[in-house]
Structures are given as structure tokens and as C-alpha cells.
Design a protein around this motif. Sequence first.
Motif, PDB file in Angstrom:
ATOM      1  N   MET A 130       0.832  -1.168   0.000  1.00  0.00           N
ATOM      2  CA  MET A 130       0.000   0.000   0.000  1.00  0.00           C
ATOM      3  C   MET A 130       0.889   1.247   0.000  1.00  0.00           C
ATOM      4  SD  MET A 130      -2.839   0.770   2.804  1.00  0.00           S
ATOM      5  CE  MET A 130      -3.557   2.323   3.053  1.00  0.00           C
ATOM      6  N   ALA A 131       0.658   2.136  -0.948  1.00  0.00           N
ATOM      7  CA  ALA A 131       1.463   3.343  -1.059  1.00  0.00           C
ATOM      8  C   ALA A 131       1.006   4.361  -0.018  1.00  0.00           C
ATOM      9  CB  ALA A 131       1.326   3.944  -2.456  1.00  0.00           C
ATOM     10  N   THR A 132       1.978   4.978   0.599  1.00  0.00           N
ATOM     11  CA  THR A 132       1.623   6.004   1.573  1.00  0.00           C
ATOM     12  C   THR A 132       1.723   7.372   0.895  1.00  0.00           C
ATOM     13  OG1 THR A 132       3.902   6.157   2.321  1.00  0.00           O
ATOM     14  CG2 THR A 132       2.448   4.656   3.531  1.00  0.00           C
ATOM     15  N   LYS A 133       0.809   8.230   1.272  1.00  0.00           N
ATOM     16  CA  LYS A 133       0.796   9.569   0.706  1.00  0.00           C
ATOM     17  C   LYS A 133       1.934  10.369   1.330  1.00  0.00           C
ATOM     18  CE  LYS A 133      -2.193  13.437  -0.198  1.00  0.00           C
ATOM     19  NZ  LYS A 133      -3.477  14.050  -0.071  1.00  0.00           N
ATOM     20  N   ARG A 134       2.650  11.095   0.480  1.00  0.00           N
ATOM     21  CA  ARG A 134       3.738  11.922   0.995  1.00  0.00           C
ATOM     22  C   ARG A 134       3.181  13.024   1.877  1.00  0.00           C
ATOM     23  NH1 ARG A 134       7.407  13.911  -3.802  1.00  0.00           N
ATOM     24  NH2 ARG A 134       5.434  14.863  -4.338  1.00  0.00           N
ATOM     25  N   SER A 135       3.957  13.436   2.832  1.00  0.00           N
ATOM     26  CA  SER A 135       3.516  14.507   3.732  1.00  0.00           C
ATOM     27  C   SER A 135       3.453  15.829   2.976  1.00  0.00           C
ATOM     28  CB  SER A 135       4.489  14.640   4.910  1.00  0.00           C
ATOM     29  OG  SER A 135       5.701  15.226   4.462  1.00  0.00           O
ATOM     30  N   ASP A 136       2.719  16.783   3.539  1.00  0.00           N
ATOM     31  CA  ASP A 136       2.642  18.119   2.943  1.00  0.00           C
ATOM     32  C   ASP A 136       4.029  18.723   2.795  1.00  0.00           C
ATOM     33  OD1 ASP A 136      -0.093  17.959   2.758  1.00  0.00           O
ATOM     34  OD2 ASP A 136      -0.500  19.310   4.437  1.00  0.00           O
ATOM     35  N   ALA A 137       4.857  18.548   3.805  1.00  0.00           N
ATOM     36  CA  ALA A 137       6.206  19.117   3.772  1.00  0.00           C
ATOM     37  C   ALA A 137       7.010  18.531   2.612  1.00  0.00           C
ATOM     38  CB  ALA A 137       6.924  18.872   5.096  1.00  0.00           C
ATOM     39  N   ASP A 138       6.873  17.216   2.369  1.00  0.00           N
ATOM     40  CA  ASP A 138       7.587  16.584   1.255  1.00  0.00           C
ATOM     41  C   ASP A 138       7.086  17.116  -0.086  1.00  0.00           C
ATOM     42  OD1 ASP A 138       9.085  15.045   2.994  1.00  0.00           O
ATOM     43  OD2 ASP A 138       7.787  13.273   2.806  1.00  0.00           O
ATOM     44  N   ARG A 139       5.763  17.291  -0.222  1.00  0.00           N
ATOM     45  CA  ARG A 139       5.192  17.789  -1.471  1.00  0.00           C
ATOM     46  C   ARG A 139       5.601  19.245  -1.700  1.00  0.00           C
ATOM     47  NH1 ARG A 139       0.139  16.166   0.481  1.00  0.00           N
ATOM     48  NH2 ARG A 139      -0.866  17.940  -0.505  1.00  0.00           N
ATOM     49  N   VAL A 140       5.588  20.046  -0.626  1.00  0.00           N
ATOM     50  CA  VAL A 140       6.001  21.449  -0.738  1.00  0.00           C
ATOM     51  C   VAL A 140       7.449  21.528  -1.203  1.00  0.00           C
ATOM     52  CG1 VAL A 140       6.529  23.539   0.613  1.00  0.00           C
ATOM     53  CG2 VAL A 140       4.330  22.386   0.903  1.00  0.00           C
ATOM     54  N   ALA A 146       9.153  19.287  -2.883  1.00  0.00           N
ATOM     55  CA  ALA A 146       9.253  18.821  -4.269  1.00  0.00           C
ATOM     56  C   ALA A 146       8.822  19.919  -5.240  1.00  0.00           C
ATOM     57  CB  ALA A 146       8.408  17.560  -4.467  1.00  0.00           C
ATOM     58  N   TYR A 147       7.693  20.565  -4.951  1.00  0.00           N
ATOM     59  CA  TYR A 147       7.231  21.655  -5.819  1.00  0.00           C
ATOM     60  C   TYR A 147       8.249  22.793  -5.836  1.00  0.00           C
ATOM     61  CZ  TYR A 147       2.499  19.602  -5.829  1.00  0.00           C
ATOM     62  OH  TYR A 147       1.417  18.790  -5.990  1.00  0.00           O
ATOM     63  N   THR A 148       8.744  23.147  -4.665  1.00  0.00           N
ATOM     64  CA  THR A 148       9.692  24.260  -4.550  1.00  0.00           C
ATOM     65  C   THR A 148      10.970  23.976  -5.341  1.00  0.00           C
ATOM     66  OG1 THR A 148       8.823  24.775  -2.354  1.00  0.00           O
ATOM     67  CG2 THR A 148      10.977  25.689  -2.912  1.00  0.00           C
ATOM     68  N   ARG A 149      11.503  22.781  -5.175  1.00  0.00           N
ATOM     69  CA  ARG A 149      12.743  22.442  -5.886  1.00  0.00           C
ATOM     70  C   ARG A 149      12.524  22.416  -7.401  1.00  0.00           C
ATOM     71  NH1 ARG A 149      16.855  21.756  -2.761  1.00  0.00           N
ATOM     72  NH2 ARG A 149      16.581  21.198  -0.582  1.00  0.00           N
ATOM     73  N   ALA A 150      11.364  21.920  -7.848  1.00  0.00           N
ATOM     74  CA  ALA A 150      11.066  21.907  -9.284  1.00  0.00           C
ATOM     75  C   ALA A 150      10.983  23.331  -9.837  1.00  0.00           C
ATOM     76  CB  ALA A 150       9.758  21.167  -9.543  1.00  0.00           C
ATOM     77  N   LEU A 151      10.354  24.213  -9.091  1.00  0.00           N
ATOM     78  CA  LEU A 151      10.258  25.613  -9.518  1.00  0.00           C
ATOM     79  C   LEU A 151      11.628  26.276  -9.583  1.00  0.00           C
ATOM     80  CD1 LEU A 151       7.126  26.842  -7.531  1.00  0.00           C
ATOM     81  CD2 LEU A 151       7.376  26.823 -10.013  1.00  0.00           C
ATOM     82  N   ILE A 152      12.410  26.086  -8.531  1.00  0.00           N
ATOM     83  CA  ILE A 152      13.738  26.704  -8.484  1.00  0.00           C
ATOM     84  C   ILE A 152      14.623  26.177  -9.604  1.00  0.00           C
ATOM     85  CG2 ILE A 152      15.894  26.791  -7.148  1.00  0.00           C
ATOM     86  CD1 ILE A 152      14.190  27.145  -4.638  1.00  0.00           C
ATOM     87  N   GLU A 153      14.605  24.875  -9.813  1.00  0.00           N
ATOM     88  CA  GLU A 153      15.440  24.278 -10.861  1.00  0.00           C
ATOM     89  C   GLU A 153      15.069  24.836 -12.237  1.00  0.00           C
ATOM     90  OE1 GLU A 153      16.086  19.916 -12.838  1.00  0.00           O
ATOM     91  OE2 GLU A 153      15.898  20.008 -10.646  1.00  0.00           O
TER      92      GLU A 153
END
Length: 157
Positions: free
Chosen positions: A1-11, A13-20
Amino acid sequence: MATKRSDADRVEAYTRALIEAARSEGRANADLVQWQHARKFSPEVLETLAAMQRENDLDLVAEVAKQYKELLDTEDRTVSVTVTTAVPMDEALRAKVLSKAERDLDAPVYLVERVDPGIIGGIMLEVRGKRYDASVRAQLANIRKTLSSSFIGGEEK
């Protein structure tokens, strides 16, 4: 069963994608400013932008904005009235100004409220490119002008 990533992990990931992406284009600071304003967008604006992105139509944003304004101006009778007062308007004054403006303009009115202590008191209205100034500052300027032309110009009148 896949666990949903925490809000902090998603934030992160989004932040790093934007910065990159922003750094690769040399616009990290510009993107930060845009990102800070993005939360003001309605869901419909975000959905439309996403659709335009999917269709490779982002180059049409300026034209869509222009046509949006044109359609709004021709199809919507609402008149924008900017009201400037020295202190914030209370509900009673707001209702009076709105009611009078709608009667005088024979149209629905959208009030844009500004506070400028420099007008000292009274009210200024801007509508359809015209300014109506009933501020204390304007009244004092008129008195000063009248006195100046009456007494300082030479003869008393």
C-alpha cells in the motif's frame, strides 16, 4: 500500500522543481515574485492557464486579456467608481455613496475605496475618467487661489 507523501515533502518537491526550472532560465527572482502573486488567482484563471499551457497557447495570454477587457466593457454595464476619503468609510457612508452613484449613473456601481489622509476631509470621486473633488484640501486650495487673486494682485475687489 502506497503512503501519501507529507505536505512538507510535497512542498519541498514543488519548490525544488520551480527553483530548478527558474534557475535554468536565469529567472529565479522573477519567478518568486510571480509565485507570490499566484495565490491571488481564481481557480478559473489557474485552470484556463493550465489548459493554455497544455495546448501550447501561452503566447495568447495578452490577447485573451485584451479581449476579456473588451467584452467586459461592452457587455457589462457596471461602472467602476473610485472613492477617496481621509478615513475609511463606514457602512452607512458606503451605502449612501453607492446608492447615489447608481442613481446618477443609472447603472450598477463597483466601488473602489482609497484612503488618503492628505485630502484632510470630504470626498473625491473618479468615474469614467473624470474626477469630482469635494475634499477639504481642494476647498482650501480654492480659497487660497481666490484670496491670492483678490488681495495680492494689487487692488482689493
